[in-house]
Design an enzyme around this catalytic site. Structure first.
Site, PDB file in Angstrom:
ATOM      1  N   PHE A  13      43.092  43.306  38.125  1.00  0.00           N
ATOM      2  CA  PHE A  13      43.542  42.608  36.916  1.00  0.00           C
ATOM      3  C   PHE A  13      44.167  43.605  35.952  1.00  0.00           C
ATOM      4  O   PHE A  13      43.948  44.811  36.065  1.00  0.00           O
ATOM      5  CB  PHE A  13      42.363  41.905  36.246  1.00  0.00           C
ATOM      6  CG  PHE A  13      41.868  40.710  37.006  1.00  0.00           C
ATOM      7  CD1 PHE A  13      42.358  39.442  36.743  1.00  0.00           C
ATOM      8  CD2 PHE A  13      40.921  40.857  38.015  1.00  0.00           C
ATOM      9  CE1 PHE A  13      41.914  38.341  37.458  1.00  0.00           C
ATOM     10  CE2 PHE A  13      40.477  39.765  38.730  1.00  0.00           C
ATOM     11  CZ  PHE A  13      40.967  38.495  38.449  1.00  0.00           C
ATOM     12  N   CYS A  14      44.917  43.058  34.990  1.00  0.00           N
ATOM     13  CA  CYS A  14      45.565  43.857  33.964  1.00  0.00           C
ATOM     14  C   CYS A  14      44.568  44.809  33.312  1.00  0.00           C
ATOM     15  O   CYS A  14      43.481  44.368  32.945  1.00  0.00           O
ATOM     16  CB  CYS A  14      46.147  42.933  32.899  1.00  0.00           C
ATOM     17  SG  CYS A  14      46.812  43.778  31.480  1.00  0.00           S
ATOM     18  N   PRO A  15      44.865  46.077  33.075  1.00  0.00           N
ATOM     19  CA  PRO A  15      46.106  46.759  33.454  1.00  0.00           C
ATOM     20  C   PRO A  15      46.006  47.541  34.765  1.00  0.00           C
ATOM     21  O   PRO A  15      46.706  48.535  34.942  1.00  0.00           O
ATOM     22  CB  PRO A  15      46.314  47.712  32.285  1.00  0.00           C
ATOM     23  CG  PRO A  15      44.915  48.116  31.888  1.00  0.00           C
ATOM     24  CD  PRO A  15      44.020  46.938  32.227  1.00  0.00           C
ATOM     25  N   ASP A  40      47.918  39.205  39.985  1.00  0.00           N
ATOM     26  CA  ASP A  40      47.642  38.961  38.573  1.00  0.00           C
ATOM     27  C   ASP A  40      48.956  38.629  37.866  1.00  0.00           C
ATOM     28  O   ASP A  40      49.847  39.469  37.776  1.00  0.00           O
ATOM     29  CB  ASP A  40      46.992  40.238  38.010  1.00  0.00           C
ATOM     30  CG  ASP A  40      46.737  40.159  36.522  1.00  0.00           C
ATOM     31  OD1 ASP A  40      46.180  39.151  36.080  1.00  0.00           O
ATOM     32  OD2 ASP A  40      47.102  41.115  35.812  1.00  0.00           O
TER      33      ASP A  40
END
Lengths: 76, 130
Positions: A13-15, A40
């Site tokens: 997931f981010c980042p 994502d």
């Protein structure tokens, strides 16, 4: 002609995918193409933003079977 | 002129640490000069002895982040330092109160810093508080 390097950020997931791309960019040569794979959606939007901001080149983004493919070129 | 971003982390809750680590790491890899100040309940989580210790969740998002593959806040802070221009300062007051010495803390932190120095370094920068 240099070959395209694939950065597999799927499942993160981010980042996470962005950080994996940046780590890969450190080891890449100017002119190299890198393709980030990400599941994502936020990263798919954020990575081109980052690439443009820091002065690399965003070549393409497309989605296939829930995986975004973001291709960039190292410019500097 | 290089944009300067300061991140002040006082909470020991997972969601706040996560958001702080995201701001610090993304700012650092986007060319900002990043200064992080760790104090209060955030600081003990950066002791070598506490690296296996999980930060408690504030709510459902924190629990969900553990079960999904969200990058851990500790590795994001470390990447902010290794991939970008981030420096992370432990608060000297918190170290005194908690009786922590510099060798007790993880290696990627800078030397302990007081508020006076940090405030002066943070001047004219964007400040984020968690």
């Amino acid at each position: 002609m240099t070959e395209k390097k694939v950065v597999d950020g799927r499942g993160s997931f981010c980042p996470g995918p962005l950080m994996e791309l940046i780590a890969a960019l450190k080891n890449a040569q100017v002119g190299d193409e890198l393709e980030v794979l990400s599941t994502d959606k936020g990263s798919a939007q954020d990575i081109p933003e980052w690439v443009n901001k820091v002065g690399h080149q965003h070549l393409s983004t497309h989605e296939a079977d829930g995986v975004w493919h973001i291709t960039i070129r190292k410019v500097k | 002129m290089v944009q300067k971003t300061c991140v002040v982390v006082v909470s020991g809750e997972r969601e706040r640490l996560q958001m702080a680590a995201m701001v610090a790491s993304v700012a650092a890899v986007s060319g900002h000069e990043v200064l992080v100040f760790l104090s209060m309940n955030a600081l003990p989580l950066f002791m070598k002895a506490n690296q296996a210790l999980e930060a408690p969740s504030e709510g459902p998002m924190g629990n969900l982040m553990v079960s999904r593959r969200v990058p851990e806040y500790r590795s994001l802070f470390e990447q902010a330092v290794s991939l970008g221009e981030a420096r992370i300062f432990p608060c000297s007051m918190a170290m005194d109160v908690l009786s922590i010495a510099r060798p007790d803390l993880v290696e990627y932190l800078e030397e302990p810093t007081g508020l006076t120095k940090f405030l002066s370094d943070a001047q004219d920068s964007q400040v984020w508080t968690f």
